[in-house]
Motif scaffolding. Structure first.
Motif, PDB file in Angstrom:
ATOM      1  N   MET A  74       5.149   4.033   3.169  1.00 16.76           N
ATOM      2  CA  MET A  74       3.880   5.010   2.415  1.00 16.76           C
ATOM      3  C   MET A  74       4.197   6.386   2.581  1.00 16.76           C
ATOM      4  O   MET A  74       4.739   6.703   3.577  1.00 16.76           O
ATOM      5  N   SER A  75       4.043   7.140   1.718  1.00 20.76           N
ATOM      6  CA  SER A  75       4.091   8.491   1.622  1.00 20.76           C
ATOM      7  C   SER A  75       3.329   9.154   2.465  1.00 20.76           C
ATOM      8  O   SER A  75       2.231   9.240   2.392  1.00 20.76           O
ATOM      9  N   ASN A  76       3.876  10.093   3.221  1.00 20.74           N
ATOM     10  CA  ASN A  76       3.202  11.044   4.339  1.00 20.74           C
ATOM     11  C   ASN A  76       2.398  12.282   3.661  1.00 20.74           C
ATOM     12  O   ASN A  76       1.734  12.807   4.383  1.00 20.74           O
ATOM     13  N   ASP A  77       2.867  12.615   2.520  1.00 16.70           N
ATOM     14  CA  ASP A  77       2.453  13.843   1.985  1.00 16.70           C
ATOM     15  C   ASP A  77       1.412  13.773   0.858  1.00 16.70           C
ATOM     16  O   ASP A  77       0.799  14.495   0.350  1.00 16.70           O
ATOM     17  N   ARG A  78       1.019  12.460   0.699  1.00 20.39           N
ATOM     18  CA  ARG A  78      -0.270  12.262  -0.214  1.00 20.39           C
ATOM     19  C   ARG A  78      -0.989  11.479   0.246  1.00 20.39           C
ATOM     20  O   ARG A  78      -1.104  10.445   1.147  1.00 20.39           O
ATOM     21  N   ARG A  79      -2.458  11.974   0.022  1.00 18.19           N
ATOM     22  CA  ARG A  79      -3.792  11.141   0.559  1.00 18.19           C
ATOM     23  C   ARG A  79      -3.729   9.937  -0.041  1.00 18.19           C
ATOM     24  O   ARG A  79      -3.599   9.663  -1.333  1.00 18.19           O
ATOM     25  N   LEU A  80      -4.424   9.130   0.785  1.00 22.39           N
ATOM     26  CA  LEU A  80      -4.754   7.695   0.171  1.00 22.39           C
ATOM     27  C   LEU A  80      -6.317   7.838  -0.410  1.00 22.39           C
ATOM     28  O   LEU A  80      -6.964   8.590   0.017  1.00 22.39           O
ATOM     29  N   PRO A  81      -6.412   6.812  -1.175  1.00 22.13           N
ATOM     30  CA  PRO A  81      -7.784   6.437  -1.832  1.00 22.13           C
ATOM     31  C   PRO A  81      -8.865   6.217  -0.502  1.00 22.13           C
ATOM     32  O   PRO A  81      -8.261   5.834   0.416  1.00 22.13           O
ATOM     33  N   ALA A  82      -9.899   6.379  -0.652  1.00 16.86           N
ATOM     34  CA  ALA A  82     -11.178   5.955   0.000  1.00 16.86           C
ATOM     35  C   ALA A  82     -11.041   4.594   0.452  1.00 16.86           C
ATOM     36  O   ALA A  82     -10.529   3.713  -0.357  1.00 16.86           O
ATOM     37  N   TYR A  83     -10.991   3.958   1.743  1.00 14.23           N
ATOM     38  CA  TYR A  83     -10.995   2.806   2.110  1.00 14.23           C
ATOM     39  C   TYR A  83      -9.647   2.131   2.070  1.00 14.23           C
ATOM     40  O   TYR A  83      -9.489   0.926   2.372  1.00 14.23           O
ATOM     41  N   ALA A  84      -8.599   2.895   1.983  1.00 13.47           N
ATOM     42  CA  ALA A  84      -7.177   2.576   1.627  1.00 13.47           C
ATOM     43  C   ALA A  84      -6.360   2.518   3.163  1.00 13.47           C
ATOM     44  O   ALA A  84      -5.222   1.718   3.539  1.00 13.47           O
ATOM     45  N   ARG A  85      -6.923   3.212   4.032  1.00 17.06           N
ATOM     46  CA  ARG A  85      -6.181   3.260   5.218  1.00 17.06           C
ATOM     47  C   ARG A  85      -5.662   1.928   5.911  1.00 17.06           C
ATOM     48  O   ARG A  85      -4.688   1.623   6.195  1.00 17.06           O
ATOM     49  N   PRO A  86      -6.842   1.147   6.208  1.00 17.51           N
ATOM     50  CA  PRO A  86      -6.557  -0.141   6.915  1.00 17.51           C
ATOM     51  C   PRO A  86      -5.481  -1.080   6.078  1.00 17.51           C
ATOM     52  O   PRO A  86      -4.563  -1.671   6.808  1.00 17.51           O
ATOM     53  N   LEU A  87      -5.334  -0.959   4.790  1.00 15.56           N
ATOM     54  CA  LEU A  87      -4.660  -1.690   3.899  1.00 15.56           C
ATOM     55  C   LEU A  87      -3.199  -1.288   4.174  1.00 15.56           C
ATOM     56  O   LEU A  87      -2.245  -1.698   4.143  1.00 15.56           O
ATOM     57  N   ALA A  88      -3.104   0.191   4.173  1.00 18.10           N
ATOM     58  CA  ALA A  88      -1.799   0.726   4.131  1.00 18.10           C
ATOM     59  C   ALA A  88      -1.102   0.510   5.389  1.00 18.10           C
ATOM     60  O   ALA A  88       0.090   0.315   5.486  1.00 18.10           O
ATOM     61  N   GLU A  89      -2.097   0.523   6.473  1.00 19.75           N
ATOM     62  CA  GLU A  89      -1.454   0.351   7.768  1.00 19.75           C
ATOM     63  C   GLU A  89      -1.067  -1.177   7.980  1.00 19.75           C
ATOM     64  O   GLU A  89       0.048  -1.432   8.525  1.00 19.75           O
ATOM     65  N   LEU A  90      -1.621  -2.048   7.480  1.00 24.84           N
ATOM     66  CA  LEU A  90      -1.146  -3.356   7.208  1.00 24.84           C
ATOM     67  C   LEU A  90       0.115  -3.543   6.544  1.00 24.84           C
ATOM     68  O   LEU A  90       1.159  -4.282   7.189  1.00 24.84           O
ATOM     69  N   ARG A  91       0.263  -2.760   5.348  1.00 25.42           N
ATOM     70  CA  ARG A  91       1.533  -2.721   4.598  1.00 25.42           C
ATOM     71  C   ARG A  91       2.476  -2.313   5.527  1.00 25.42           C
ATOM     72  O   ARG A  91       3.779  -2.666   5.329  1.00 25.42           O
ATOM     73  N   ARG A  92       2.305  -1.300   6.010  1.00 30.02           N
ATOM     74  CA  ARG A  92       3.370  -0.471   6.993  1.00 30.02           C
ATOM     75  C   ARG A  92       3.887  -1.325   7.962  1.00 30.02           C
ATOM     76  O   ARG A  92       4.952  -1.120   8.715  1.00 30.02           O
ATOM     77  N   ARG A  93       3.210  -2.413   8.672  1.00 32.46           N
ATOM     78  CA  ARG A  93       3.440  -3.316   9.589  1.00 32.46           C
ATOM     79  C   ARG A  93       4.133  -4.457   9.007  1.00 32.46           C
ATOM     80  O   ARG A  93       4.568  -5.584   9.661  1.00 32.46           O
ATOM     81  N   GLY A  94       4.247  -4.329   7.696  1.00 28.96           N
ATOM     82  CA  GLY A  94       5.028  -5.446   6.871  1.00 28.96           C
ATOM     83  C   GLY A  94       4.358  -6.728   6.409  1.00 28.96           C
ATOM     84  O   GLY A  94       4.918  -7.809   6.194  1.00 28.96           O
ATOM     85  N   GLN A  95       3.029  -6.545   6.758  1.00 23.70           N
ATOM     86  CA  GLN A  95       1.838  -7.815   6.398  1.00 23.70           C
ATOM     87  C   GLN A  95       1.268  -7.282   5.064  1.00 23.70           C
ATOM     88  O   GLN A  95       1.438  -6.203   4.315  1.00 23.70           O
ATOM     89  N   ARG A  96       0.620  -8.187   4.535  1.00 24.17           N
ATOM     90  CA  ARG A  96      -0.300  -8.088   3.206  1.00 24.17           C
ATOM     91  C   ARG A  96      -1.321  -8.807   3.294  1.00 24.17           C
ATOM     92  O   ARG A  96      -1.531  -9.734   4.121  1.00 24.17           O
ATOM     93  N   PRO A  97      -2.545  -8.451   2.705  1.00 22.58           N
ATOM     94  CA  PRO A  97      -3.631  -9.233   2.523  1.00 22.58           C
ATOM     95  C   PRO A  97      -3.361 -10.724   2.224  1.00 22.58           C
ATOM     96  O   PRO A  97      -2.627 -10.985   1.478  1.00 22.58           O
ATOM     97  N   ALA A  98      -4.393 -11.639   2.616  1.00 27.12           N
ATOM     98  CA  ALA A  98      -4.439 -13.118   2.239  1.00 27.12           C
ATOM     99  C   ALA A  98      -4.255 -13.289   0.665  1.00 27.12           C
ATOM    100  O   ALA A  98      -3.724 -14.348   0.257  1.00 27.12           O
ATOM    101  N   SER A  99      -5.173 -12.318   0.199  1.00 28.00           N
ATOM    102  CA  SER A  99      -5.598 -12.838  -1.172  1.00 28.00           C
ATOM    103  C   SER A  99      -4.508 -12.308  -2.110  1.00 28.00           C
ATOM    104  O   SER A  99      -4.324 -12.605  -3.275  1.00 28.00           O
TER     105      SER A  99
END
Length: 125
Positions: free
Chosen positions: A1-26
């Protein structure tokens, strides 16, 4: 994930999940343009939802967490200018989602594929 750009609202948990190499089940993420989830939504939400708020520039946000996922943009024509929708779609396409679909609940829930898994980008934005 890019560190210099903001995330959309509610995206932080999803971005953290992806940073750990995971993805949402759906594998599907709802991207709400200029509208927030209903306050009375059920406790169980099948798909993660993020929001691009009216005061945010869609092109200035980080969508890299959408790589290889399906993104469904929920957009109401009465709320969002076509230029905002195009800016959002271009920014999401740059993140390389597997599929990108626009869903317009004001048009009988009609959906348009912007990018499909089989044919790639189908619509010029």
């Amino acid at each position: 994930m890019s560190n210099d750009r903001r995330l959309p609202a509610y995206a932080r948990p999803l971005a953290e999940l992806r940073r750990r190499g995971q993805r949402p089940a759906s594998r599907t993420v709802i991207v709400r343009l200029d509208c927030w989830p209903p306050k009375n939504r059920p406790a169980l939400v099948l798909w993660p939802q993020i929001v691009v708020a009216k005061d945010q520039d869609p092109a200035a946000l980080d969508y890299s967490f959408l790589a290889d996922l399906d993104a469904v943009v929920l957009c109401r024509r009465s709320l969002s200018a076509p230029a905002r929708l195009r800016a959002l779609l271009s920014a999401i396409l740059a993140a390389n989602p597997e599929r990108l679909v626009i869903l317009d609940p004001e048009n009988n829930g009609r959906a348009w594929f912007v990018k499909s898994a089989a044919r790639g980008v189908e619509v010029q934005v």
